[in-house]
Design an enzyme around this catalytic site. Structure first.
Site, short mmCIF file in Angstrom:
data_model
loop_
_atom_site.label_atom_id
_atom_site.label_comp_id
_atom_site.label_asym_id
_atom_site.label_seq_id
_atom_site.Cartn_x
_atom_site.Cartn_y
_atom_site.Cartn_z
N SER A 229 0.85 -1.18 0.00
CA SER A 229 0.00 0.00 0.00
C SER A 229 0.89 1.24 0.00
CB SER A 229 -0.88 0.02 1.25
OG SER A 229 -1.66 1.20 1.29
N LYS A 230 0.33 2.34 -0.47
CA LYS A 230 1.00 3.63 -0.36
C LYS A 230 0.21 4.55 0.56
CE LYS A 230 3.18 3.18 -4.86
NZ LYS A 230 3.32 3.71 -6.21
N HIS B 295 -13.45 -4.29 10.32
CA HIS B 295 -13.21 -5.37 9.38
C HIS B 295 -11.73 -5.70 9.26
CE1 HIS B 295 -13.02 -1.48 7.52
NE2 HIS B 295 -12.46 -1.96 6.43
N ASP C 283 -7.35 -5.93 0.64
CA ASP C 283 -8.25 -5.16 -0.20
C ASP C 283 -9.52 -5.08 0.60
OD1 ASP C 283 -8.65 -3.61 -2.50
OD2 ASP C 283 -9.90 -5.17 -3.37
N TYR D 167 -14.31 6.22 4.30
CA TYR D 167 -15.74 6.33 4.61
C TYR D 167 -16.02 6.32 6.11
CZ TYR D 167 -16.19 5.16 -0.35
OH TYR D 167 -16.10 5.16 -1.72
#
Length: 191
Positions: free
Chosen positions: A8-9, A174, A67, A148
């Site tokens: 990831s960035k 999650h 993801d 979100y």
């Protein structure tokens, strides 16, 4: 100390991972800027595996990827795998979702995370999935988090992710739940 690259960035994501993997004896690093991985899978799982596999191949080290996204009932599961690409930035993504739900009574939603760890040889050695259920509220609440988080109210706490402290968020999110499932495997690898 063995290295574990986060595929990831996203600086917000690495901060969350550092807290959740505090007891794992590894050096957690963001993927190098030079590595680009196209997220073109049709499931969260496919994208997580692809990201971890590519980063492990290019760094010749262990890599962890997730993801994740939000799936909204009234939008037939959208934004889903397109959550991070639903608009150009967090603010616009939130505005788009709230606009699309304007007048909608069914505001049920869930966050989902698929987490994958690949070895330096690109083999998938750990993976997990977790969901967190809640509702999309009418307007943003809270100052923390990213994405979100300000509009997703978790069902059991009635708090948005943006209102939660790290301890509460890590226990019910999650990503926190998915990572907790693989921590025993990570402790074994990085012992």
């Amino acid at each position: 100390m063995k290295k574990l690259y986060l595929a990831s960035k996203n600086q917000g994501k690495i901060e969350e991972y550092k807290k959740l993997l505090l007891n794992v004896n590894c050096q957690l690093l963001l993927q190098p800027e030079s590595i680009e991985v196209e997220e073109n899978g049709i499931t969260f799982r496919e994208n997580a595996i692809k990201k971890a596999s590519e980063v492990s191949k290019k760094t010749r080290n262990y890599a962890i990827a997730d993801d994740s996204g939000i799936c909204i009932d009234a939008l037939d599961g959208r934004p889903g795998i397109y959550s991070s690409r639903y608009a150009e930035n967090d603010q616009k993504r939130i505005e788009r979702v709230l606009h699309e739900l304007d007048g909608e009574k069914n505001r049920g939603a869930f966050f989902i995370a698929n987490v994958c760890v690949c070895s330096p040889s690109r083999d998938v050695i750990l993976e997990s999935e977790a969901k967190c259920f809640g509702n999309i509220i009418l307007s943003p609440r809270g100052k923390g988090g990213f994405g979100y988080d300000p509009i997703f109210e978790e069902r059991s706490t009635r708090l948005t992710f943006a209102e939660m402290n790290n301890v509460i968020k890590d226990s019910c999110s999650h990503r926190g739940r998915a990572l907790k499932k693989i921590i025993p495997g990570l402790l074994e690898i990085f012992s």
